[in-house]
Design an enzyme around this catalytic site. Structure first.
Site, PDB file in Angstrom:
ATOM      1  N   HIS A  98      39.375  20.991  12.755  1.00  0.00           N
ATOM      2  CA  HIS A  98      40.811  21.676  13.098  1.00  0.00           C
ATOM      3  C   HIS A  98      40.533  23.006  13.834  1.00  0.00           C
ATOM      4  O   HIS A  98      39.422  23.683  13.472  1.00  0.00           O
ATOM      5  CB  HIS A  98      41.416  21.813  12.060  1.00  0.00           C
ATOM      6  CG  HIS A  98      42.960  22.238  12.408  1.00  0.00           C
ATOM      7  ND1 HIS A  98      43.038  23.539  12.561  1.00  0.00           N
ATOM      8  CD2 HIS A  98      44.145  21.775  12.316  1.00  0.00           C
ATOM      9  CE1 HIS A  98      44.668  23.760  12.987  1.00  0.00           C
ATOM     10  NE2 HIS A  98      45.110  22.576  12.685  1.00  0.00           N
ATOM     11  N   GLU A 170      45.030  18.794  19.791  1.00  0.00           N
ATOM     12  CA  GLU A 170      45.787  19.949  19.308  1.00  0.00           C
ATOM     13  C   GLU A 170      45.200  20.898  20.343  1.00  0.00           C
ATOM     14  O   GLU A 170      44.425  21.922  20.011  1.00  0.00           O
ATOM     15  CB  GLU A 170      45.261  20.151  17.620  1.00  0.00           C
ATOM     16  CG  GLU A 170      45.826  19.133  16.971  1.00  0.00           C
ATOM     17  CD  GLU A 170      46.227  19.765  15.291  1.00  0.00           C
ATOM     18  OE1 GLU A 170      47.382  19.486  15.236  1.00  0.00           O
ATOM     19  OE2 GLU A 170      45.575  20.722  14.937  1.00  0.00           O
TER      20      GLU A 170
END
Ligand code: 13P
Length: 254
Positions: A98, A170
């Site tokens: 992430h 993302e």
């Protein structure tokens, strides 16, 4: 392919609040949806055991993911949590790479790659995140940057070991900003990444999902989730609100 909607709760909720939110979400989830969409929640480590107990005793169809995993299997690594420990808690997924971990905790590609490999060794599905910063997007180098993240982060995976994989685009500039990527942006990147991954030795046509995350909300979910190339969403802020999360799930056309 079944779409997947993942709620990343980040550093929010104690285990009692997490149980409440799980129950709220489950209560509003029509059965037709449960059978056709994979729903995954990613709470803090401290909530995993409590949620797992509720899910297994009430036979819920919601699955669990961790938000991180150690790159090490065991040993003198104070504060780390291994893939094998997560597997014992019936965790099916784990988020790795992430951007918040990459940028705030200095997780470089080689560490992300070690984590992906530890997860696969323990039969946990990696939710592998990648995506460019605003600078890379503006300078036009974002596709090269992304290609490098994919090559380095998914290095050394073998087809006989990779049962399932979730690949999550993302873009950093869309995370928590309310500025969602346009469908055109998403399609361009996911298409590009799909073509890279198709050439990898671990490529498996049925079991790799390509999803998007970054300011997904009830306002934009329908367009994003019903695009053929998008297999699902990784939802941050909106997943902390049961009704918004359910609205996002319901936006998927079955
Ligand atoms: P937001 O949905 O809050 O932008 O967060 C996205 C995200 O980082 C999911 O992992």
């Amino acid at each position: 392919m079944k779409k997947i909607i993942i709620g990343n709760w980040k550093l929010n909720l104690d285990h009692l609040e997490a149980i409440q939110l799980l129950q709220k979400i489950n209560y509003s989830l029509p059965e037709s949806i449960e059978d056709n969409i994979e729903i995954v929640l990613s709470p803090s480590f401290t909530s995993i055991r409590s949620l797992q107990t509720v899910i297994s005793s009430d036979k819920l169809k919601i699955k669990l993911s961790s938000q991180n995993v150690s790159q090490y299997s065991s040993g003198a690594y104070t504060g780390e949590i291994s893939a094998a420990q997560l597997k014992k808690l019936e965790i099916e997924y784990a988020i790795v790479g992430h951007s918040e971990r990459r940028t705030l905790f200095n997780e470089v590609d080689s560490v992300v790659n070690d984590k992906v490999n530890r997860l696969i060794d323990s039969d946990i599905v990696p939710i592998f995140c990648f995506g460019e910063s605003i600078d890379e997007r503006k300078s036009g180098t974002y596709l090269n940057f992304i290609e490098n993240q994919i090559d380095e982060g998914l290095k050394g995976l073998r087809k006989d070991k990779v049962n399932k994989l979730v690949v999550a685009y993302e873009p950093i500039w869309a995370i928590g900003t309310g500025e969602v990527a346009s469908l055109e942006n998403i399609v361009e990147v996911l298409d590009y990444v799909k073509n890279i991954i198709k050439k990898k030795p671990f490529f498996n046509d049925d079991n790799i999902k390509f999803i998007y995350g970054g300011s997904v909300s009830p306002n934009n979910a329908e367009d994003i989730l019903n695009s053929k190339i998008v297999d699902g969403a990784l939802v941050g802020g909106a997943s902390l609100d049961a009704s918004k999360f359910i609205e996002i799930i319901k936006a998927v056309e079955l």
